[in-house]
Write a protein that holds these residues in place. Sequence first.
Motif, PDB file in Angstrom:
ATOM      1  N   LYS A 244      -9.316  -0.434  31.451  1.00  9.95           N
ATOM      2  CA  LYS A 244      -8.305   0.544  31.033  1.00  9.95           C
ATOM      3  C   LYS A 244      -8.542   1.852  31.798  1.00  9.95           C
ATOM      4  O   LYS A 244      -9.679   2.171  32.154  1.00  9.95           O
ATOM      5  CB  LYS A 244      -8.413   0.794  29.532  1.00  9.95           C
ATOM      6  CG  LYS A 244      -7.932  -0.380  28.727  1.00  9.95           C
ATOM      7  CD  LYS A 244      -7.497   0.055  27.353  1.00  9.95           C
ATOM      8  CE  LYS A 244      -6.976  -1.135  26.577  1.00  9.95           C
ATOM      9  NZ  LYS A 244      -6.868  -0.861  25.166  1.00  9.95           N
ATOM     10  N   SER A 245      -7.441   2.585  32.008  1.00  6.27           N
ATOM     11  CA  SER A 245      -7.559   3.839  32.768  1.00  6.27           C
ATOM     12  C   SER A 245      -8.001   4.972  31.837  1.00  6.27           C
ATOM     13  O   SER A 245      -7.970   4.820  30.612  1.00  6.27           O
ATOM     14  CB  SER A 245      -6.219   4.195  33.393  1.00  6.27           C
ATOM     15  OG  SER A 245      -5.318   4.527  32.359  1.00  6.27           O
ATOM     16  N   GLU A 246      -8.364   6.107  32.455  1.00  8.87           N
ATOM     17  CA  GLU A 246      -8.848   7.230  31.640  1.00  8.87           C
ATOM     18  C   GLU A 246      -7.814   7.704  30.613  1.00  8.87           C
ATOM     19  O   GLU A 246      -8.156   7.855  29.434  1.00  8.87           O
ATOM     20  CB  GLU A 246      -9.281   8.389  32.559  1.00  8.87           C
ATOM     21  CG  GLU A 246      -9.919   9.504  31.782  1.00  8.87           C
ATOM     22  CD  GLU A 246     -10.198  10.746  32.617  1.00  8.87           C
ATOM     23  OE1 GLU A 246     -10.284  10.637  33.850  1.00  8.87           O
ATOM     24  OE2 GLU A 246     -10.320  11.825  32.010  1.00  8.87           O
ATOM     25  N   PRO A 247      -6.510   7.917  31.040  1.00  8.29           N
ATOM     26  CA  PRO A 247      -5.535   8.358  30.032  1.00  8.29           C
ATOM     27  C   PRO A 247      -5.382   7.356  28.885  1.00  8.29           C
ATOM     28  O   PRO A 247      -5.243   7.745  27.728  1.00  8.29           O
ATOM     29  CB  PRO A 247      -4.227   8.480  30.817  1.00  8.29           C
ATOM     30  CG  PRO A 247      -4.624   8.571  32.238  1.00  8.29           C
ATOM     31  CD  PRO A 247      -5.916   7.856  32.369  1.00  8.29           C
ATOM     32  N   GLU A 248      -5.448   6.057  29.239  1.00  9.23           N
ATOM     33  CA  GLU A 248      -5.293   5.033  28.183  1.00  9.23           C
ATOM     34  C   GLU A 248      -6.452   5.108  27.189  1.00  9.23           C
ATOM     35  O   GLU A 248      -6.267   5.020  25.979  1.00  9.23           O
ATOM     36  CB  GLU A 248      -5.256   3.633  28.813  1.00  9.23           C
ATOM     37  CG  GLU A 248      -3.916   3.305  29.443  1.00  9.23           C
ATOM     38  CD  GLU A 248      -3.975   1.997  30.242  1.00  9.23           C
ATOM     39  OE1 GLU A 248      -2.911   1.411  30.438  1.00  9.23           O
ATOM     40  OE2 GLU A 248      -5.079   1.586  30.673  1.00  9.23           O
ATOM     41  N   ILE A 249      -7.657   5.297  27.738  1.00  8.49           N
ATOM     42  CA  ILE A 249      -8.834   5.350  26.857  1.00  8.49           C
ATOM     43  C   ILE A 249      -8.750   6.596  25.972  1.00  8.49           C
ATOM     44  O   ILE A 249      -8.997   6.530  24.757  1.00  8.49           O
ATOM     45  CB  ILE A 249     -10.138   5.358  27.692  1.00  8.49           C
ATOM     46  CG1 ILE A 249     -10.194   4.095  28.544  1.00  8.49           C
ATOM     47  CG2 ILE A 249     -11.349   5.452  26.785  1.00  8.49           C
ATOM     48  CD1 ILE A 249     -11.377   4.015  29.479  1.00  8.49           C
ATOM     49  N   MET A 250      -8.372   7.733  26.579  1.00  4.77           N
ATOM     50  CA  MET A 250      -8.270   8.964  25.794  1.00  4.77           C
ATOM     51  C   MET A 250      -7.218   8.793  24.694  1.00  4.77           C
ATOM     52  O   MET A 250      -7.420   9.224  23.564  1.00  4.77           O
ATOM     53  CB  MET A 250      -7.902  10.158  26.686  1.00  4.77           C
ATOM     54  CG  MET A 250      -8.974  10.575  27.662  1.00  4.77           C
ATOM     55  SD  MET A 250     -10.568  10.926  26.921  1.00  4.77           S
ATOM     56  CE  MET A 250     -10.230  12.459  26.091  1.00  4.77           C
ATOM     57  N   GLN A 251      -6.097   8.136  25.054  1.00  7.99           N
ATOM     58  CA  GLN A 251      -5.043   7.921  24.070  1.00  7.99           C
ATOM     59  C   GLN A 251      -5.534   7.049  22.913  1.00  7.99           C
ATOM     60  O   GLN A 251      -5.203   7.292  21.752  1.00  7.99           O
ATOM     61  CB  GLN A 251      -3.823   7.260  24.774  1.00  7.99           C
ATOM     62  CG  GLN A 251      -2.530   7.331  23.978  1.00  7.99           C
ATOM     63  CD  GLN A 251      -2.176   8.770  23.566  1.00  7.99           C
ATOM     64  OE1 GLN A 251      -2.216   9.677  24.384  1.00  7.99           O
ATOM     65  NE2 GLN A 251      -1.873   8.978  22.287  1.00  7.99           N
TER      66      GLN A 251
END
Lengths: 133, 649
Positions: free
Chosen positions: A77-84
């Motif tokens: 998963k990408s960084e924005p996805e993980i943060m979300q």
Amino acid sequence: MKVFLCSLVLTLFVYGDPGADLLQQETQLTENQATLYQHISDQLRCPTCTGISVRQSESLFSQQIRSAVIEQIIAKKSEPEIMQFFLDRYGQWILREPPKQGLHWIAWLVPLFFFSFGALWVGRFLFGKKGSP
Amino acid sequence: MFGDFGFMLLLLASIVSLYSIGASLCAVRMRHVALLQSAKLGSALVCLLTLSAALLLFFLFYQHDFSIRYVQRNSSTDLPLRYLLAAFWAALEGSHLLWTLLLSIMSAVAIWTVSYDNRPLLPYLIAALQSVLSWMLLLALTYSDPFKLLFPAAAQGNGLNALLQNIYMTIHPPSLFTGYTSLAIPFAYSIAAMCYGRFTPGWTRTVRRWTLFSWAFLIFGITLGGRWAYVELGWGGYWAWDPVENSSLIPWLFATALLHTLSVQAKLGQLGRMSLLLSLFGFFFSYLGTFITRSGIISSVHSFAQSPIGPAYLSFLFVLAFASLILYAVRAPKLSAPAPKNWGISRESALVFTQFLLLLFAMIVCFGTLYPIISEALTGERFNIQAPYFNTFAPYIGFGLAAGIGFGNLLRFQTHRPVGGYKTLGFTFLGALPLSILYGYFTGVHHSPLSSFLLQSMGVVFCFWAFTCLLWDLHHRLHAISYRTKTFLRYNLTYIGSWFAHVGVLLGIIGFLGNYRGIEKTVTLHTGEKTSLLGYEIQLEGVRFKHVENLALYYAALTISTPEGTALAQINPGRAKYPTSEDWFNEIDTWSTFWHDVYAVLARFDAEKQEATLQLYLNPTVRLVWSSIALMIFGALLCLADRRYRSLR
């Protein structure tokens, strides 16, 4: 106060076993993944400590969050996805700095306002024609 | 019995303090010298009474008198003497008494050493200082009575919070409180000047001396707090932008800005009103810091001092601020009306620019610290701002300050070009470039990722450029008197002091930039196994046990060596158990060189299997930060030693 003290002591300073699992997971990451892991876990607050990130804390709660970060990274998963993922789960509260959205923009705009207002005032004071003190 | 005696001492002190306020104000009104003298004696008596109360409380700690609730809650018979001292200020009542004691000492010293040319201010000075003091004493009698009895008396105490059992915690609070309370003197001098209606000839000199004194103690106290966090909390850093840390930084920033204003005021008679405001706000913020620590309104690592005393502090702060600002609005415009002046590019303008940056930083830190309350009001949800937010702004303020130090020191008062002309800027920069490259190469700045590399490079170049400017300025001044260094040293102590303090600030900025290239790793080792950390081999020699004073300590014996096998140091991070607590606490160990620290935390151990899980950090340039603070304090001491700033008797 007692409850607060106990929670403080328990969370900050009595390190639980920093799970052998977590240690093993951490060592499995590639160099890029490890950088991303450190970057993300620096942005998430330790829910039970004061003032530090999950990366800096060895409390059980922080370990669980770090473990979840690693799982997400391994799942590509990408960084924005993980943060979300964490924002959905815990809300904005989990972040260590205010998000740049909604009313939290104030946190970022006020320092800029201080700067521009102050710079303008000082500029006029020093270089204005009369320069009255 | 002793408890009652202590209470009586504090009660007497507060009565005398209230008398001093009344007597000093009546003395002005009636022009009665004897009455003023009695108010002056009153301030000394308040100091003696508070000191006696504090000594009595310490005696009760020493005697392990567990019939006193505060002693029972904060100490136990196993504590060594130095921690009995730390137990004195380990919680609200004792730290409040310490604050009050230090304020009474500062007040008495300030009142009894009023110089000849400040004498007209004396009655107002007594009234202002004793107003704050009497309020603190009244709180010590009501919300925060350290002599409250415990019935029936306990056989053993609860012990001292294990986190506070550290030598830095024995010195940090008194030092910080000395800084906080001595800021009350510039505050009182401002009130006095406004009441009197003009600045006395000695005003700037005296306020400057007290501000400098406070400045040195504040930075010393803040650093001790940082050292404590570094060796006790175990997260590898010394500054976490914790609300209480921030609230000690803000008064220091105000004190720094005030020193720069006073420098302009002393030289040109300008910025008098700014000095008044900064003196007032410096003290408000030191009081606000005390409030934030006590009230628990914002969660912090200092929560052990929380109590319901918060509202009492806050209401007093409001009254104090309201009254002072009304006074300012009414009286300040009459107080100082210097001739209009063209500032342009000059030393005085650089000093104003520095104040702007310092106050901007103070405001950002204050806003970020109070943001949980602001966000709760706006969104209904409390949002605690942490380090990344402050770290976004801090580097730019640091660069601005470095630029201000560099360029500002090349300028002179009332002249509109740098010494040696604008070409100086060019060759100081050329001088700084090789220094920066050498520094960057040897400390590994070039190994950092691009964004961090750019930030670090910019900072390092700025700081070295400012340093070469300082060197050029020094050369220029020495050259002007044909290098007669003895004469120079004799008559320029203030300049030399500020020179060192500025070098300290630059060194500090370079030191802080080291945080961008720290390394950390977590590793599990068995006895005999090794791990490497940036060129160091770290070997576990074994997991061992020992008793140290009142604690039982399990520790990992680690040897640090070069890859060739030359042993460099032995460190023993451990986990400790105190007799009065069920929990385990970290005992961190570090090994420092000038360029970096190896910082080790024992996260987990198994003594039977001889296995240890260690968190290892390589923290660059930490020692530069400590050295920078030492330089700043050394600079302040030199300035304080300058004869020109001593009182006229």
